[in-house]
Design a protein around this motif. Structure first.
Motif, short mmCIF file in Angstrom:
data_model
loop_
_atom_site.label_atom_id
_atom_site.label_comp_id
_atom_site.label_asym_id
_atom_site.label_seq_id
_atom_site.Cartn_x
_atom_site.Cartn_y
_atom_site.Cartn_z
N ILE A 120 -54.59 25.13 -92.64
CA ILE A 120 -53.65 26.17 -92.24
C ILE A 120 -54.21 27.53 -92.66
O ILE A 120 -55.12 27.61 -93.49
CB ILE A 120 -52.25 25.95 -92.87
CG1 ILE A 120 -52.34 25.97 -94.41
CG2 ILE A 120 -51.62 24.66 -92.36
CD1 ILE A 120 -50.98 25.98 -95.12
N SER A 121 -53.65 28.58 -92.12
CA SER A 121 -54.07 29.92 -92.51
C SER A 121 -53.36 30.32 -93.80
O SER A 121 -52.30 29.77 -94.15
CB SER A 121 -53.71 30.93 -91.41
OG SER A 121 -52.30 31.09 -91.35
N GLN A 122 -53.92 31.29 -94.48
CA GLN A 122 -53.29 31.77 -95.71
C GLN A 122 -51.90 32.34 -95.41
O GLN A 122 -50.99 32.23 -96.22
CB GLN A 122 -54.17 32.82 -96.39
CG GLN A 122 -53.64 33.25 -97.74
CD GLN A 122 -54.62 34.09 -98.54
OE1 GLN A 122 -55.77 34.25 -98.16
NE2 GLN A 122 -54.16 34.63 -99.65
N LYS A 123 -51.73 32.90 -94.23
CA LYS A 123 -50.42 33.46 -93.84
C LYS A 123 -49.34 32.39 -93.73
O LYS A 123 -48.17 32.69 -93.82
CB LYS A 123 -50.55 34.18 -92.50
CG LYS A 123 -51.40 35.41 -92.54
CD LYS A 123 -51.55 36.00 -91.15
CE LYS A 123 -52.70 36.99 -91.14
NZ LYS A 123 -53.25 37.21 -89.83
N SER A 124 -49.75 31.13 -93.51
CA SER A 124 -48.80 30.03 -93.36
C SER A 124 -48.34 29.43 -94.69
O SER A 124 -47.48 28.55 -94.71
CB SER A 124 -49.42 28.92 -92.52
OG SER A 124 -49.74 29.40 -91.24
N LYS A 137 -59.75 28.64 -98.36
CA LYS A 137 -59.44 27.64 -97.34
C LYS A 137 -58.19 26.91 -97.81
O LYS A 137 -58.08 26.54 -98.98
CB LYS A 137 -60.63 26.69 -97.20
CG LYS A 137 -60.61 25.83 -95.97
CD LYS A 137 -61.98 25.13 -95.84
CE LYS A 137 -62.05 24.22 -94.67
NZ LYS A 137 -62.40 24.85 -93.44
N PHE A 138 -57.24 26.68 -96.89
CA PHE A 138 -55.94 26.16 -97.27
C PHE A 138 -55.53 24.97 -96.40
O PHE A 138 -55.88 24.91 -95.22
CB PHE A 138 -54.88 27.26 -97.19
CG PHE A 138 -55.24 28.44 -98.04
CD1 PHE A 138 -54.90 28.47 -99.38
CD2 PHE A 138 -55.94 29.51 -97.51
CE1 PHE A 138 -55.27 29.55 -100.18
CE2 PHE A 138 -56.30 30.59 -98.30
CZ PHE A 138 -55.96 30.62 -99.64
N TYR A 139 -54.80 24.05 -97.02
CA TYR A 139 -54.35 22.84 -96.33
C TYR A 139 -52.90 22.55 -96.65
O TYR A 139 -52.38 22.98 -97.68
CB TYR A 139 -55.19 21.64 -96.80
CG TYR A 139 -56.61 21.63 -96.29
CD1 TYR A 139 -56.93 21.03 -95.08
CD2 TYR A 139 -57.63 22.22 -97.03
CE1 TYR A 139 -58.24 21.02 -94.61
CE2 TYR A 139 -58.94 22.20 -96.57
CZ TYR A 139 -59.23 21.59 -95.36
OH TYR A 139 -60.52 21.58 -94.89
#
Length: 143
Positions: A120-124, A137-139
């Motif tokens: 996912i994006s950091q904004k999410s 990097k994000f999950y």
């Protein structure tokens, strides 16, 4: 073990002082239905994983590390730690688990994706997600 992997294996300029959570694991992780697990081989710590409650049935996976010589399917350390964490999260009624990681951890990215995490994006991220400086990097995993 964690510092050795961060500093020596991946050349990440991070210190023990940069990670105050490691100095007081019970107060930081083992409250509000969070927890911290270690993988052992004959009383030697070979892996770790943590779950931190951030509210609203959401949690953060942190401190997932496995010593290099204990990685892979033949050992099953990473998979075992993750399965314990996911089982705990289900038992404690979490709905989503988020994590942040560094671009260098390519094998970790594949591991997370193979085990149901989606990038996912950091904004999410939830507004109260504790973004670390090294996180790029994000999950997310939906239970």
């Amino acid at each position: 073990m964690i510092l050795k992997i961060q500093q020596k294996e991946y050349n990440i300029p991070i210190t023990e002082e940069d990670q105050p959570d490691l100095a007081n694991i019970p107060a930081f992780y083992q409250k509000n239905n969070g927890n911290f697990w270690i993988g052992l081989d004959d009383n030697m710590v070979v892996g770790s994983i943590a779950l931190k409650n951030i509210g609203d049935k959401k949690a953060v996976l942190r401190k997932m590390f496995v010593m290099q010589e204990y990685r892979g399917k033949e050992w099953g350390v990473a998979k075992g730690l993750l399965l314990n964490l996911l089982d705990w999260a289900r038992q404690h009624h979490f709905k989503e688990i988020y994590l942040g990681t560094t671009p260098q951890f390519l094998a970790a990215h594949r591991f997370y994706e193979k085990n149901g995490f989606r990038e996912i994006s950091q904004k999410s991220l939830p507004s109260n997600f504790p973004v670390m400086e090294v996180d790029k990097k994000f999950y997310c995993y939906e239970l």
